[in-house]
Design a protein around this motif. Structure first.
Motif, PDB file in Angstrom:
ATOM      1  N   GLU A  64       0.838  -1.189   0.000  1.00  0.00           N
ATOM      2  CA  GLU A  64       0.000   0.000   0.000  1.00  0.00           C
ATOM      3  C   GLU A  64       0.880   1.250   0.000  1.00  0.00           C
ATOM      4  N   SER A  65       0.429   2.266  -0.736  1.00  0.00           N
ATOM      5  CA  SER A  65       1.227   3.496  -0.672  1.00  0.00           C
ATOM      6  C   SER A  65       0.853   4.222   0.618  1.00  0.00           C
ATOM      7  N   TYR A  66       1.832   4.558   1.369  1.00  0.00           N
ATOM      8  CA  TYR A  66       1.606   5.095   2.709  1.00  0.00           C
ATOM      9  C   TYR A  66       2.146   6.513   2.768  1.00  0.00           C
ATOM     10  N   THR A  67       1.301   7.434   3.180  1.00  0.00           N
ATOM     11  CA  THR A  67       1.754   8.804   3.364  1.00  0.00           C
ATOM     12  C   THR A  67       1.670   9.124   4.851  1.00  0.00           C
ATOM     13  N   PRO A  68       2.801   9.276   5.493  1.00  0.00           N
ATOM     14  CA  PRO A  68       2.764   9.585   6.931  1.00  0.00           C
ATOM     15  C   PRO A  68       2.105  10.926   7.199  1.00  0.00           C
ATOM     16  N   SER A  69       1.375  11.005   8.308  1.00  0.00           N
ATOM     17  CA  SER A  69       0.712  12.258   8.664  1.00  0.00           C
ATOM     18  C   SER A  69       1.751  13.287   9.123  1.00  0.00           C
TER      19      SER A  69
ATOM     20  N   ASN B  68       1.425 -14.750   5.436  1.00  0.00           N
ATOM     21  CA  ASN B  68       0.539 -13.624   5.143  1.00  0.00           C
ATOM     22  C   ASN B  68       0.277 -12.839   6.437  1.00  0.00           C
ATOM     23  N   TRP B  69       1.150 -11.911   6.734  1.00  0.00           N
ATOM     24  CA  TRP B  69       1.073 -11.155   7.982  1.00  0.00           C
ATOM     25  C   TRP B  69       0.001 -10.067   7.948  1.00  0.00           C
ATOM     26  N   ARG B  70      -0.557  -9.813   6.795  1.00  0.00           N
ATOM     27  CA  ARG B  70      -1.578  -8.749   6.632  1.00  0.00           C
ATOM     28  C   ARG B  70      -1.048  -7.407   7.182  1.00  0.00           C
ATOM     29  N   LEU B  71       0.155  -7.100   6.760  1.00  0.00           N
ATOM     30  CA  LEU B  71       0.810  -5.902   7.286  1.00  0.00           C
ATOM     31  C   LEU B  71       0.043  -4.621   6.987  1.00  0.00           C
ATOM     32  N   ASP B  72      -0.539  -4.580   5.787  1.00  0.00           N
ATOM     33  CA  ASP B  72      -1.325  -3.386   5.422  1.00  0.00           C
ATOM     34  C   ASP B  72      -2.337  -3.071   6.501  1.00  0.00           C
ATOM     35  N   GLU B  73      -3.041  -4.149   6.890  1.00  0.00           N
ATOM     36  CA  GLU B  73      -4.129  -4.003   7.849  1.00  0.00           C
ATOM     37  C   GLU B  73      -3.578  -3.568   9.223  1.00  0.00           C
ATOM     38  N   THR B  74      -2.540  -4.267   9.661  1.00  0.00           N
ATOM     39  CA  THR B  74      -1.981  -3.963  10.991  1.00  0.00           C
ATOM     40  C   THR B  74      -1.397  -2.555  11.031  1.00  0.00           C
TER      41      THR B  74
ATOM     42  N   HIS C 227      -1.777   3.285  12.563  1.00  0.00           N
ATOM     43  CA  HIS C 227      -1.752   4.700  12.172  1.00  0.00           C
ATOM     44  C   HIS C 227      -3.133   5.349  12.266  1.00  0.00           C
ATOM     45  N   LYS C 228      -4.160   4.515  12.206  1.00  0.00           N
ATOM     46  CA  LYS C 228      -5.518   5.063  12.382  1.00  0.00           C
ATOM     47  C   LYS C 228      -5.757   5.364  13.862  1.00  0.00           C
TER      48      LYS C 228
ATOM     49  N   PRO D  82      12.965  -1.708   5.004  1.00  0.00           N
ATOM     50  CA  PRO D  82      11.614  -1.414   5.512  1.00  0.00           C
ATOM     51  C   PRO D  82      10.515  -1.619   4.466  1.00  0.00           C
ATOM     52  N   PHE D  83       9.360  -2.070   4.963  1.00  0.00           N
ATOM     53  CA  PHE D  83       8.181  -2.220   4.112  1.00  0.00           C
ATOM     54  C   PHE D  83       7.351  -0.946   4.222  1.00  0.00           C
ATOM     55  N   PRO D  84       6.515  -0.682   3.208  1.00  0.00           N
ATOM     56  CA  PRO D  84       5.647   0.503   3.309  1.00  0.00           C
ATOM     57  C   PRO D  84       4.803   0.449   4.576  1.00  0.00           C
ATOM     58  N   GLY D  85       4.642   1.602   5.203  1.00  0.00           N
ATOM     59  CA  GLY D  85       3.867   1.651   6.448  1.00  0.00           C
ATOM     60  C   GLY D  85       4.788   1.705   7.653  1.00  0.00           C
TER      61      GLY D  85
END
Ligand code: FHN
Length: 438
Positions: free
Chosen positions: A21-26, A221-227, A232-233, A248-251
Motif C-alpha cells: 500500500e502506498s503510505y503517506t505519513p501524517s 501472510n502477515w496482513r501488514l497493510d491491515e496492521t 496509524h488510524k 523497511p516495508f511501506p507503512g
C-alpha cells in the motif's frame, strides 16, 4: 502473456503478504520522526516471566528459555505464578533513564513466549490475570514516563510460541509446545490486531510499536497493510518499526538494526545491508543477553558502549541500549552503573549527539562525524597518530576548536582533505571531539 504475468505477480504479492500500500505519513508522524531522530538514546527493556528462570544457568539464554529448553506450554504456564516483582518501582526506572540521558523507553509488551505484560482482555495469559503481582506494568510505567516527559514505545512479538492459532508454525516453537497440529492463521492475526488495539487505546499517546519475530516466517501472510494502517488510524503519530532484518516495508516509520551499526552484519541479521532514508535505530545489549541472565557477567565497557552510540549517531541512528530487569522488578545494579556513566558523559558532550544528524563523513575506523546546522562534530575515537586527515568537506571550514576547552586546533587544508593536529595532551580516553564551523 501479459495478463498471466500480472496475475502471477498479484498471487505472489498476496502470498508473501508484504505491504504494498502506498503510505503517506501524517504531519504528526513526520514531526515525531524528527523528535525521534533528535532523541538519539533510549532504554530497551526485555522483561517477562522468563526473568524468573534467569537463563536457567546457561549463558546466552533468557527470554528464549522456553524454546531453547523445549519447555511445553503446560509447564511454562506455571512460571507466571512465581512472578511477583514487589520491588518494581516505575518512578525509579524512569529516574534512572533520565539520569542516563535517555529520552525514551521501548518495553516488551509481549515477547515470543506470548505472555502479555499488561492487562489484556483478549487473553487471560497476562500479568494481571496470571501472576500474584496482578498489576499492569505498562500502565504504571506509562504514568511514570508521562510525569517525566519520557516517551514509551511498545515492543510486540508477532511470533508466538503459546497461541494455538500461530499456525502453520515457523522456524521456532516447533514440536515441544504441545499445541495441536492445526490452527487458524487469520484468527491469530485478528488476535494480534486486537492486542495492538488495546496497546494503542488504553495507554494514552505512545511513541510507537517495535515489532519483532516476523523473521520466524517472513513469507507468511502477515496482513501488514491491515496492521500498520490500524496503528496509524488509532494513533497517527505512532512510529512503526519492525525488526524483520529486511529493508523497511511501506507503512514503517523507522528502520532498526540489531546489535550492529547500520549496514554492518557481524551478527548475521542484516544480510541485505540496506540502509533506508527512514530514521534509524541500533539496539544493543549490555552483556550478551536481552532478558535477565544470572550467569552472564560479560558486560561491555562503558567506553565501548559510548563509542558505539557515537558511531551510531554518525550514521544518523539512535542507540537503544537494553536492560533485562530482575524478577524482583529491579534493574541490575551493574546496568544502572553503566547507565550512570553514560549519562555523565552525555551531560558534558550531549550537544554533539542530541539533535544532530549524520555528519558529512561516514563513520570510519578512527571515528565518526555528526552535524547540527553549520557545526560538524568530529569524534575521534581511536587514532594512534597525532594528526587526523579529515576527508574533504563540501563547504569551507571557518574554524576548528577542541570541544573540551574551546581552544583552536591547528589545521591545514591539503588536496586530500584537512589535516588536523591532535596533540596527545588534548586527547580524551573515550572520544576527542572537535567542533568544525562551516
Ligand atoms: O528473538 C529476539 C530477541 O529475543 C530479542 O528480542 C531481539 C531484540 O532485537 N530480537 C529478536 C531476535 O532478532
Amino acid at each position: 502473456m501479459k495478463k498471466i504475468s500480472i496475475l502471477f505477480l498479484f498471487a505472489f504479492l498476496t502470498m508473501i503478504g508484504h505491504s504494498q500500500e502506498s503510505y503517506t505519513p501524517s504531519d504528526e508522524n513526520l514531526k515525531n520522526r524528527e523528535w525521534f531522530q533528535d532523541a538519539k538514546f533510549g532504554l530497551f527493556i526485555h522483561w517477562g516471566v522468563y526473568s524468573v528462570m534467569a537463563g536457567g544457568g546457561d549463558q546466552g539464554i533468557a527470554e528464549w528459555i522456553m524454546n531453547q529448553k523445549r519447555i511445553p506450554i503446560e509447564q511454562y504456564e506455571k512460571l507466571p505464578s512465581f512472578f511477583n516483582p514487589t520491588k518494581f518501582d516505575p518512578n525509579k526506572w524512569v529516574a534512572t533513564v533520565k539520569k542516563a540521558g535517555m529520552k525514551y523507553i521501548t518495553i516488551t509488551s509481549k515477547h515470543h513466549d506470548g505472555f502479555a505484560m499488561y492487562d489484556s482482555k483478549v487473553s487471560d495469559y497476562n500479568i494481571v490475570d496470571r501472576t500474584p503481582y496482578g498489576k499492569d506494568i505498562l500502565q504504571q510505567l506509562k504514568e511514570a514516563c508521562d510525569k517525566e516527559g519520557i516517551k514509551l514505545f511498545f515492543y510486540y512479538s508477532q511470533l508466538d510460541w503459546h497461541h494455538p492459532d500461530y499456525y502453520p508454525r515457523g522456524r521456532t516453537g516447533q514440536g515441544y509446545t504441545g499445541r495441536p497440529q492445526h490452527g487458524d492463521w487469520d484468527k491469530y492475526i485478528d488476535y494480534m490486531n486486537a492486542q495492538l488495539t488495546e496497546l494503542l487505546t488504553n495507554y494514552g499517546e505512545v511513541g510507537g510499536i517495535w515489532f519483532d519475530g516476523m523473521w520466524d516466517q517472513i513469507d507468511a501472510n502477515w496482513r501488514l497493510d491491515e496492521t500498520y494502517s490500524l496503528i496509524h488510524k488509532l494513533q497517527q503519530g505512532a512510529l512503526v518499526g519492525s525488526n524483520h532484518h529486511k529493508a523497511p516495508f511501506p507503512g514503517e516509520d523507522f528502520q532498526m538494526f540489531e546489535r550492529d551499526l547500520p549496514g554492518e552484519n557481524t551478527m548475521g541479521f542484516n544480510q541485505t545491508g540496506t540502509i533506508s532514508e527512514l530514521p534509524l535505530e541500533m539496539c544493543e545489549t549490555m552483556n550478551g543477553s536481552w532478558g535477565f541472565n544470572l550467569k552472564d557477567h560479560n558486560y561491555k565497557s562503558t567506553k565501548r558502549l559510548i563509542q558505539t552510540m557515537v558511531k551510531a549517531a554518525g550514521y544518523g541512528a539512535n542507540f537503544l541500549l537494553n536492560t533485562g530487569p530482575m524478577p524482583n522488578g529491579e534493574i541490575q545494579p551493574e546496568n544502572v552503573d553503566t547507565l550512570m556513566v553514560m549519562g555523565k558523559w552525555l551531560d558534558k558532550y550531549g550537544e554533539s549527539i542530541y539533535g544532530t544528524r549524520k555528519g558529512p563523513i561516514k563513520p570510519l575506523h578512527w571515528g565518526a562525524t555528526t552535524q547540527k546546522g553549520k557545526t560538524v562534530y568530529v569524534h575521534v575515537l581511536q587514532l594512534a597518530e597525532d594528526n587526523l586527515l579529515l576527508p574533504k568537506l563540501e563547504q569551507k571550514i571557518e574554524s576548528i576548536t577542541f570541544f573540551d576547552d574551546g581552544t583552536k586546533a591547528k589545521y591545514k587544508n591539503t588536496e586530500f582533505g584537512t589535516l588536523i593536529h591532535l596533540p596527545y595532551d588534548k586527547r580524551q580516553e573515550v572520544d576527542t571531539i572537535l567542533k568544525v564551523e562551516l
